[in-house]
Design a protein around this motif. Structure first.
Motif, PDB file in Angstrom:
ATOM      1  N   ASN A  35       0.831  -1.202   0.000  1.00 37.42           N
ATOM      2  CA  ASN A  35       0.000   0.000   0.000  1.00 37.42           C
ATOM      3  C   ASN A  35       0.870   1.260   0.000  1.00 37.42           C
ATOM      4  OD1 ASN A  35       0.728   0.649   2.715  1.00 37.42           O
ATOM      5  ND2 ASN A  35      -0.955  -0.593   3.508  1.00 37.42           N
ATOM      6  N   ASP A  36       0.242   2.414  -0.067  1.00 33.43           N
ATOM      7  CA  ASP A  36       0.979   3.670  -0.203  1.00 33.43           C
ATOM      8  C   ASP A  36       1.865   3.953   0.997  1.00 33.43           C
ATOM      9  OD1 ASP A  36      -0.243   4.070  -2.660  1.00 33.43           O
ATOM     10  OD2 ASP A  36      -1.809   5.368  -1.873  1.00 33.43           O
ATOM     11  N   VAL A  37       1.382   3.633   2.201  1.00 30.32           N
ATOM     12  CA  VAL A  37       2.179   3.883   3.403  1.00 30.32           C
ATOM     13  C   VAL A  37       3.416   2.992   3.412  1.00 30.32           C
ATOM     14  CG1 VAL A  37       2.161   3.783   5.935  1.00 30.32           C
ATOM     15  CG2 VAL A  37       0.163   4.633   4.706  1.00 30.32           C
ATOM     16  N   GLN A  38       3.260   1.717   3.073  1.00 30.88           N
ATOM     17  CA  GLN A  38       4.402   0.805   3.024  1.00 30.88           C
ATOM     18  C   GLN A  38       5.420   1.242   1.973  1.00 30.88           C
ATOM     19  OE1 GLN A  38       2.084  -2.681   2.251  1.00 30.88           O
ATOM     20  NE2 GLN A  38       1.872  -3.239   4.409  1.00 30.88           N
ATOM     21  N   PHE A  39       4.910   1.728   0.833  1.00 28.79           N
ATOM     22  CA  PHE A  39       5.821   2.168  -0.218  1.00 28.79           C
ATOM     23  C   PHE A  39       6.577   3.426   0.211  1.00 28.79           C
ATOM     24  CE2 PHE A  39       6.624   4.061  -4.549  1.00 28.79           C
ATOM     25  CZ  PHE A  39       7.586   3.124  -4.904  1.00 28.79           C
ATOM     26  N   GLU A  40       5.913   4.299   0.954  1.00 29.59           N
ATOM     27  CA  GLU A  40       6.602   5.485   1.473  1.00 29.59           C
ATOM     28  C   GLU A  40       7.723   5.069   2.421  1.00 29.59           C
ATOM     29  OE1 GLU A  40       5.635   9.774   3.649  1.00 29.59           O
ATOM     30  OE2 GLU A  40       4.158   8.153   3.742  1.00 29.59           O
ATOM     31  N   LEU A  41       7.462   4.076   3.270  1.00 28.98           N
ATOM     32  CA  LEU A  41       8.488   3.562   4.168  1.00 28.98           C
ATOM     33  C   LEU A  41       9.664   3.008   3.367  1.00 28.98           C
ATOM     34  CD1 LEU A  41       9.605   2.600   6.898  1.00 28.98           C
ATOM     35  CD2 LEU A  41       8.177   0.553   6.663  1.00 28.98           C
ATOM     36  N   LEU A  42       9.358   2.247   2.326  1.00 28.76           N
ATOM     37  CA  LEU A  42      10.406   1.677   1.483  1.00 28.76           C
ATOM     38  C   LEU A  42      11.298   2.769   0.908  1.00 28.76           C
ATOM     39  CD1 LEU A  42      11.648  -0.728  -0.086  1.00 28.76           C
ATOM     40  CD2 LEU A  42       9.926  -0.339  -1.846  1.00 28.76           C
ATOM     41  N   ARG A  43      10.699   3.822   0.412  1.00 30.22           N
ATOM     42  CA  ARG A  43      11.474   4.913  -0.194  1.00 30.22           C
ATOM     43  C   ARG A  43      12.327   5.640   0.846  1.00 30.22           C
ATOM     44  NH1 ARG A  43       8.104   8.166  -4.717  1.00 30.22           N
ATOM     45  NH2 ARG A  43      10.238   8.819  -5.164  1.00 30.22           N
ATOM     46  N   LEU A  44      11.810   5.756   2.070  1.00 30.12           N
ATOM     47  CA  LEU A  44      12.573   6.443   3.117  1.00 30.12           C
ATOM     48  C   LEU A  44      13.788   5.641   3.567  1.00 30.12           C
ATOM     49  CD1 LEU A  44       9.622   7.815   5.293  1.00 30.12           C
ATOM     50  CD2 LEU A  44      11.301   9.188   4.030  1.00 30.12           C
ATOM     51  N   LEU A  45      13.766   4.338   3.319  1.00 29.44           N
ATOM     52  CA  LEU A  45      14.891   3.486   3.712  1.00 29.44           C
ATOM     53  C   LEU A  45      15.955   3.394   2.629  1.00 29.44           C
ATOM     54  CD1 LEU A  45      12.942   0.557   5.436  1.00 29.44           C
ATOM     55  CD2 LEU A  45      14.400   2.241   6.562  1.00 29.44           C
ATOM     56  N   THR A  46      15.776   4.111   1.543  1.00 33.42           N
ATOM     57  CA  THR A  46      16.709   4.013   0.422  1.00 33.42           C
ATOM     58  C   THR A  46      17.500   5.301   0.238  1.00 33.42           C
ATOM     59  OG1 THR A  46      15.117   4.824  -1.213  1.00 33.42           O
ATOM     60  CG2 THR A  46      15.121   2.465  -0.770  1.00 33.42           C
ATOM     61  N   ASN A  47      18.664   5.158  -0.367  1.00 33.74           N
ATOM     62  CA  ASN A  47      19.412   6.298  -0.893  1.00 33.74           C
ATOM     63  C   ASN A  47      19.829   5.959  -2.314  1.00 33.74           C
ATOM     64  OD1 ASN A  47      21.716   4.641  -0.714  1.00 33.74           O
ATOM     65  ND2 ASN A  47      22.271   5.456   1.313  1.00 33.74           N
ATOM     66  N   GLU A  48      20.685   6.770  -2.898  1.00 31.50           N
ATOM     67  CA  GLU A  48      21.025   6.564  -4.312  1.00 31.50           C
ATOM     68  C   GLU A  48      21.782   5.266  -4.565  1.00 31.50           C
ATOM     69  OE1 GLU A  48      24.182   9.039  -2.299  1.00 31.50           O
ATOM     70  OE2 GLU A  48      21.984   9.068  -2.455  1.00 31.50           O
ATOM     71  N   ASP A  49      22.304   4.636  -3.499  1.00 32.51           N
ATOM     72  CA  ASP A  49      23.077   3.406  -3.677  1.00 32.51           C
ATOM     73  C   ASP A  49      22.279   2.143  -3.365  1.00 32.51           C
ATOM     74  OD1 ASP A  49      25.424   4.853  -4.344  1.00 32.51           O
ATOM     75  OD2 ASP A  49      25.824   5.208  -2.211  1.00 32.51           O
ATOM     76  N   THR A  50      21.077   2.285  -2.859  1.00 32.67           N
ATOM     77  CA  THR A  50      20.288   1.123  -2.444  1.00 32.67           C
ATOM     78  C   THR A  50      19.800   0.332  -3.654  1.00 32.67           C
ATOM     79  OG1 THR A  50      19.490   2.426  -0.576  1.00 32.67           O
ATOM     80  CG2 THR A  50      18.359   0.347  -1.020  1.00 32.67           C
ATOM     81  N   SER A  51      19.910  -0.978  -3.561  1.00 36.68           N
ATOM     82  CA  SER A  51      19.358  -1.853  -4.595  1.00 36.68           C
ATOM     83  C   SER A  51      17.947  -2.267  -4.185  1.00 36.68           C
ATOM     84  CB  SER A  51      20.228  -3.099  -4.770  1.00 36.68           C
ATOM     85  OG  SER A  51      21.477  -2.760  -5.347  1.00 36.68           O
ATOM     86  N   ILE A  52      17.006  -2.150  -5.121  1.00 37.23           N
ATOM     87  CA  ILE A  52      15.611  -2.496  -4.871  1.00 37.23           C
ATOM     88  C   ILE A  52      15.251  -3.718  -5.702  1.00 37.23           C
ATOM     89  CG2 ILE A  52      13.214  -1.728  -5.005  1.00 37.23           C
ATOM     90  CD1 ILE A  52      14.794  -0.176  -2.993  1.00 37.23           C
TER      91      ILE A  52
END
Length: 742
Positions: free
Chosen positions: A224-241
């Motif tokens: 959901n949107d809240v979970q996806f926001e959390l995912l984005r907050l845990l990333t930086n330019e070097d994070t692999s998704i």
């Protein structure tokens, strides 16, 4: 490890890719969990990634445990400490154990489940002058849930036009205040407060984003949107998704899942490689062929066709039965036949799936009468049973004397004469001194109270026992489980369970809880009792599915991610599956989700798929049942019936057709459809308002009870002795009744 030989070409490509952003579209039965675990192993073994730099998010705790076990088996020589495989909620609970103090919460905060939250809202409602059963409280709970599902707290809410919304917002504000006073969080808070910390404390966000180099997400279609926001907050330019999912299996939009996230993620993380896994290792080609035809009718999807090297297989078996009882009996008899022909088949390899849980009643009766062991999943969970909730409420109070929700649950169990009047008085007096109710009783000698002396005395005795137990837990010299077991004995908890029915089962359930505490702390020596209480609050219905040898009964939602050799999908009637309310509320989107749900149901079957429906009268639909449109869409041939006058094509069936039965002595019938209201001479149907009267000796037909003889008539009430169900008292004008004449 020889990855190339253990995976097919597409799986190997998905496991070994060095791309930073990967979207894996994994069809049903295509080895999704295998790919995820091998990907984690590949990162550690081939790319030399440290386990503590990897986070894998799963949909259920059950899958998380399985993946942890599989990864350990793949890398027996590696130290995997620090590797996180968990659900979103469990990840956030872990995060908040470390960072909650930034928001003024202790690390041993409580987690309220849905029952706890509703109990708190009822307390608030009573204070506002409502009864506990008032519909307004349920509406407020729904309102709060919908707001929090979107990540909103009271300060984020903008009032709309609904005149009740102002009242609901007042509930919302008080609910949040009470939770904070008790140092408690609900499920939604786990995500909301984790996001809040990551947003408000950049240094914390930077710490976690730099630590987790690889983030993998399973069942991404239900994010959901809240979970996806959390995912984005845990990333930086070097994070692999690395996300894995199947848009064709998005079945939780009613809980906030946003299918567009998996469909459009390649527009956010660029460049993103998409790999499609479409070789199915689960089902036969006959099952996949029908499933592919069905889901192809959806528009919002990533096009793919599952295929398998498991060619052939048995035809899908479909049965259109005369009644819901006949449908249940067919399923029960077929299971006995399966066991008779294949004694080696375990009951645990058989599942019965339905769209809604109310459909389980008749099938439960059919299995019981045949001695077939079964278990219903997705219903009342172990941790939701009253005796377990009561014991856990005591355990929570041992750690947190501000927890009024738990106190109101147990203040009069065992009985202490602590009724609602004294409870409300205690709550008010405690509130005046800004104390929790139990906290107030600990200090009550310092205040003037109007509470009955007998209650004060009994509560002081309880407080003494609780403080002694809490001290033992803190000293940590004795096993938690034994301390808690002795505490329950000392306060008369087990003795109280001896009153009433099912006493042995209830006592055994509490013993199982104590054993669960013992096992958890043994398997997690670095953990503590507070973490145990937090973890069990995160359990889902799938987490209770064990290897016990029972036929599994569950909704299709609960069955997601599971597989069985033999699967029965029952209740395939239009309005039931697809669900009419879902279509009415969301039109095309609702129908597409219902179709995805049917696709999920069909693809749970490995060897044999059975589809059943019935021609009973539906009281919710106010018409006789007709076959689900999904049968035609899957190009599954429905058995032919004898029709009056002319053949009636599948697409012509609708709720305006009148449907009748013509049973023989063995209660086996031939379905008869007629397109007009004119009745055949042999059958008079009183639900068309023709004023028919009943006489003793008349022969009738009932859509559930079958053939019977009228033995008594009193105005609009008749008594009928049915061939197979004995005497029943019925409303003479009931729509399920028809009268045989001539």
């Amino acid at each position: 490890m020889d990855y190339r030989n253990e995976l097919n070409n597409k799986q190997y490509e998905a496991v070994s890719s060095d791309k930073q952003y990967l979207r894996i579209i994994a069809g049903a039965g295509s080895g999704k969990t295998r790919v995820l675990t091998y990907r984690i192993a590949y990162l550690i073994e081939k790319f030399n990634v440290h386990p503590y730099q990897i986070v894998a998010i799963t949909f259920t705790n059950k899958v998380a445990r399985e993946m942890q076990e599989r990864t350990s088996a793949l890398l027996p020589d590696y130290n995997l400490s620090g590797l996180i495989i968990s659900t979103f909620h469990s990840f956030c609970a872990r995060f908040l154990r470390v960072e909650a103090d930034l928001l003024g919460y202790p690390r041993n905060y409580m987690i309220y489940d849905d029952d706890d939250s509703l109990r708190l809202l009822k307390l608030i409602g009573v204070e506002k002058g409502f009864k506990k059963t008032d519909e307004t409280i349920k509406q407020a709970a729904s309102y709060i849930g919908s707001q929090k599902m979107m990540g909103r707290l009271p300060s984020d809410v903008k009032l709309g036009r609904n005149p009740k919304e102002k009242l609901f917002l007042e509930f919302f504000k008080e609910y949040e205040l009470r939770k904070s006073e008790a140092y408690a969080l609900d499920f939604d808070d786990l995500l909301i407060y984790t996001i809040k910390i990551l947003k408000e404390f950049p240094e914390v966000r930077a710490k976690y984003a730099s630590r987790y180099k690889h983030i993998l997400v399973d069942e991404f279609q239900d994010t959901n949107d809240v979970q996806f926001e959390l995912l984005r907050l845990l990333t930086n330019e070097d994070t692999s998704i690395y996300v894995v999912g199947d848009p064709d299996q998005t079945i939780y939009t009613w809980r906030g899942a946003n299918q567009k996230i998996i469909l459009d993620i390649d527009k956010i993380f660029r460049p993103m490689e998409t790999i499609i896994l479409n070789e199915n290792y689960r089902s036969t080609s006959k099952i996949l062929e029908a499933s592919n035809k069905l889901i192809s009718k959806n528009v919002d999807r990533v096009k793919k066709d599952l295929f398998t090297n498991n060619k052939g297989g048995n035809d899908i078996i479909i049965r259109n039965l005369d009644s819901s009882i006949s449908e249940a009996n067919f399923i029960g008899n077929t299971i006995l036949e399966i066991k008779s022909k294949n004694p080696e088949v375990d009951y645990k390899n058989i599942a019965i799936l339905y769209r809604s849980s109310y459909l389980s009643l008749k099938i439960e009766n059919a299995l019981t009468t045949r001695g077939i062991p079964y278990k219903v999943y997705g219903g009342l969970k172990f941790y939701a049973r009253k005796e377990i909730k009561d014991a856990l409420a005591y355990f929570h109070l041992l750690l947190n004397d501000k927890d009024d929700v738990s106190f109101t649950r147990i203040c009069n169990f065992p009985r202490r004469g602590f009724g609602d009047k004294n409870l409300e008085l205690a709550r008010k007096e405690a509130s005046d001194y800004k104390l929790g109710i139990l906290e107030y009783f600990k200090k009550i000698e310092n205040y003037t109270t109007n509470i009955k002396p007998s209650i004060v005395k009994s509560m002081k005795e309880l407080v003494e026992k609780m403080e002694a137990t809490a001290t033992k837990l803190n000293v940590n010299l004795e096993a938690y489980s034994e301390v808690l077991d002795q505490f329950l004995k000392d306060i008369g908890f087990y003795k109280a369970l001896e009153d009433g029915e099912d006493q042995d089962d209830r006592i055994e359930n509490v013993h199982a809880l104590i054993d669960d505490v013992r096992t958890y702390l043994k398997n997690n020596p670095e953990s503590n009792f507070e973490e145990y209480l937090q973890n069990i609050a995160l359990m889902t219905s799938q987490d209770e599915i064990t290897g016990d040898n029972n036929v599994s009964l569950m909704t299709v939602h609960t069955a997601k991610g599971l597989e069985f050799d033999y699967v029965f999908v029952m209740g395939l009637n239009d309005g039931v599956f697809p669900n009419q309310r879902a279509i009415n509320e969301r039109d095309k989107d609702g129908l597409e989700e219902e179709r995805r749900l049917a696709y999920v149901a069909f693809t749970r079957a490995k060897k044999q798929l059975y589809l059943t429906l019935n021609r009973d009268y539906s009281y919710s639909l106010q018409s006789n049942n007709i076959p689900s449109r999904f049968i035609k869409e899957a190009e599954i041939k429905l058995p032919e019936f004898k029709f009056l006058g002319e053949s009636l094509s599948f697409g012509q069936q609708n709720n305006q057709n009148i449907y009748f039965y013509d049973f023989n002595k063995n209660n086996k019938g031939t379905g008869i459809y007629k397109k007009t209201n004119k009745l055949p001479d042999s059958l008079t149907n009183i639900n068309v308002g023709n004023g028919i009267t009943w006489n003793v000796g008349d022969i009738c037909m009932h859509t559930v009870f079958g053939r019977g003889k009228v033995v008594k008539v009193e105005n609009d009430i008749i008594e009928v002795v049915f061939d197979d169900f004995g005497k029943k008292t019925l409303l003479a004008s009931h729509k399920a009744l028809s009268k045989l004449v001539g």
